[in-house]
Design a protein around this motif. Structure first.
Motif, PDB file in Angstrom:
ATOM      1  N   VAL A 218      -1.723  13.544  -4.693  1.00 12.17           N
ATOM      2  CA  VAL A 218      -2.991  13.027  -4.172  1.00 12.17           C
ATOM      3  C   VAL A 218      -2.888  11.524  -3.928  1.00 12.17           C
ATOM      4  N   ASN A 219      -2.282  10.823  -4.865  1.00 12.85           N
ATOM      5  CA  ASN A 219      -2.125   9.373  -4.727  1.00 12.85           C
ATOM      6  C   ASN A 219      -1.219   9.024  -3.552  1.00 12.85           C
ATOM      7  N   HIS A 220      -0.109   9.755  -3.418  1.00  9.36           N
ATOM      8  CA  HIS A 220       0.810   9.496  -2.314  1.00  9.36           C
ATOM      9  C   HIS A 220       0.173   9.853  -0.969  1.00  9.36           C
ATOM     10  N   LEU A 221      -0.685  10.863  -0.965  1.00  7.24           N
ATOM     11  CA  LEU A 221      -1.395  11.214   0.270  1.00  7.24           C
ATOM     12  C   LEU A 221      -2.290  10.066   0.716  1.00  7.24           C
ATOM     13  N   ARG A 222      -3.011   9.469  -0.216  1.00  7.25           N
ATOM     14  CA  ARG A 222      -3.867   8.323   0.109  1.00  7.25           C
ATOM     15  C   ARG A 222      -3.017   7.157   0.618  1.00  7.25           C
ATOM     16  N   CYS A 223      -1.897   6.919  -0.034  1.00  3.38           N
ATOM     17  CA  CYS A 223      -1.011   5.830   0.396  1.00  3.38           C
ATOM     18  C   CYS A 223      -0.451   6.095   1.791  1.00  3.38           C
TER      19      CYS A 223
ATOM     20  N   GLU B 136      -2.488   3.878   8.886  1.00  3.37           N
ATOM     21  CA  GLU B 136      -3.532   2.970   9.380  1.00  3.37           C
ATOM     22  C   GLU B 136      -2.961   1.572   9.643  1.00  3.37           C
TER      23      GLU B 136
ATOM     24  N   ASN C 133       0.799  -1.232   0.000  1.00  3.44           N
ATOM     25  CA  ASN C 133       0.000   0.000   0.000  1.00  3.44           C
ATOM     26  C   ASN C 133       0.825   1.272   0.000  1.00  3.44           C
TER      27      ASN C 133
ATOM     28  N   HIS D 267      -1.936   7.751   4.216  1.00  2.52           N
ATOM     29  CA  HIS D 267      -3.003   7.442   5.167  1.00  2.52           C
ATOM     30  C   HIS D 267      -3.092   5.929   5.396  1.00  2.52           C
ATOM     31  N   GLU D 268      -2.980   5.159   4.336  1.00  4.40           N
ATOM     32  CA  GLU D 268      -3.047   3.703   4.472  1.00  4.40           C
ATOM     33  C   GLU D 268      -1.852   3.168   5.251  1.00  4.40           C
TER      34      GLU D 268
END
Length: 371
Positions: free
Chosen positions: A218-223, A229, A139, A225-226
């Motif tokens: 944006v994609n790296h920001l989502r990654c 988590e 992820n 967060h994952e």
């Protein structure tokens, strides 16, 4: 063959022209077409993104696999497009050693039983670490690596092509300035128009790729967060496993060293009494080793009549704030120092804490025992 030789000669001529133009620009002997401020900002932003992505990727790899030799081995397997072999985690290896030690030293002895319990917990910790590494790799590391090996290579290729188009354009401008004859000027002007068109087209292609860095963020920001988590899940699992182990060791310690707490030198036992549980706490005689307490699960503590043992008291530093659930508990503030001790029959997860004239039960997990 003639065609190839002509193409080779043409390519060599273009390369030589670009080299001359580049050298003259460096020495200030030729003019250079400057990109607009917005384009320069896009280039700087892309370079910064690439550099920090590399650093974050490398350091995350160190976090997940501290062993440099293992990282090199995994890198080689990836480059050879082969599956990385499954690796035993340090926790799982420690669990294996502990289990083997218990088997040899006596699994029914107190030490052997404890080794088995700790080995089981370490095995669960190792499995949790393996899951975390796997999840974080998929992820978080994989998207960062895909950017560097995919999008960034494309951007770099187009930037180099743009640089060549700019050198060709400026070389044409220089030839036009030097042209004297009308025919030479016409030829230079035609070459300049072609070079300008190719430069503008390549600049647009490169600009679109550079603007795509926003989507990369944006994609790296989502990654990211994952990743957080998965890291939170991992440490929560570790905390639960260790808390369960601590409770098991606390109960087994009571069986091995009955009526004692770490630091207590005198064994103690519950006094025999024929009175009911509800009156025992109030009427229990105090022996030389301290006051008695009702066993776990019976009546509440009568703290006013509880005296500390003659030996076995310790100082403890409070790790976290703790709000008392009822009047039998002592509220705690992080970093304060209190006196703690245990009494026969107490739940091993709790101690008696004293601060001045105040006294109450305190949870062991909120304390760091000092002396």
């Amino acid at each position: 063959m003639d065609f190839n030789m002509k193409k080779l000669a043409s390519d060599a001529g273009i390369f030589f022209t670009r080299a001359v133009q580049f050298t003259e620009e460096k020495f200030g002997q030729a003019e250079k077409t400057e990109l607009d401020a917005h384009f320069e900002n896009l280039l700087a932003r892309a370079d910064s993104t690439k550099n920090w992505t590399e650093k974050i990727l490398r350091q995350t790899e160190v976090l997940l696999q501290p062993n440099p030799s293992a990282r090199v081995e995994e890198f080689l397997y990836e480059k050879l497009d082969r599956k990385v072999p499954s690796r035993v985690t340090n926790g799982e290896l420690l669990a294996q050693y502990m289990a083997e030690a218990a088997s040899e030293l006596g699994p029914t002895a107190p030490y052997g039983k404890t080794l088995i319990k700790v080995a089981e917990a370490e095995k669960r910790l190792g499995a949790a670490e393996r899951d975390f590494i796997h999840t974080a790799s998929i992820n978080f590391l994989t998207p960062l690596r895909n950017f560097l090996e995919g999008d960034w290579k494309t951007i770099s290729k187009e930037r180099r092509l743009l640089q060549n188009r700019r050198l060709d354009l400026d070389a044409c401008k220089a030839r036009l300035k030097k042209a004297k004859a009308a025919e030479a000027k016409a030829t230079a002007e035609q070459e300049l128009r072609v070079a300008q068109t190719e430069f503008d087209r390549q600049a647009e292609v490169t600009r679109l790729l550079l603007e795509g860095i926003s989507s990369t963020h944006v994609n790296h920001l989502r990654c990211l967060h994952e990743f957080v988590e998965s890291q939170t899940t991992y440490y929560a699992q570790c905390y639960r496993h260790l808390l369960d182990l601590q409770k098991q060791l606390g109960s087994s310690q009571g069986a091995i060293f009955p009526g004692t707490f770490v630091g207590t030198t005198e064994p103690a036992s519950l006094p025999l009494s024929s009175t009911s549980p509800t009156t025992t706490a109030a009427t229990m005689p105090l022996g030389p080793s301290g006051a008695g307490l009702v066993p776990r699960g019976e009546a509440a503590l009568c703290l006013e009549e509880v005296a500390p043992p003659a030996s076995g008291t310790r100082k403890a530093r409070v790790l976290y704030d703790y709000e008392a659930a009822d009047s039998s508990e002592l509220a705690l503030l992080a970093d304060e120092l209190i006196t703690v001790y245990s009494l026969p029959g107490m739940d091993p997860d709790w101690l008696i804490g004293e601060r001045g004239n105040k006294k109450g039960k305190v949870p062991v997990t909120y304390l760091e025992l000092l002396s």
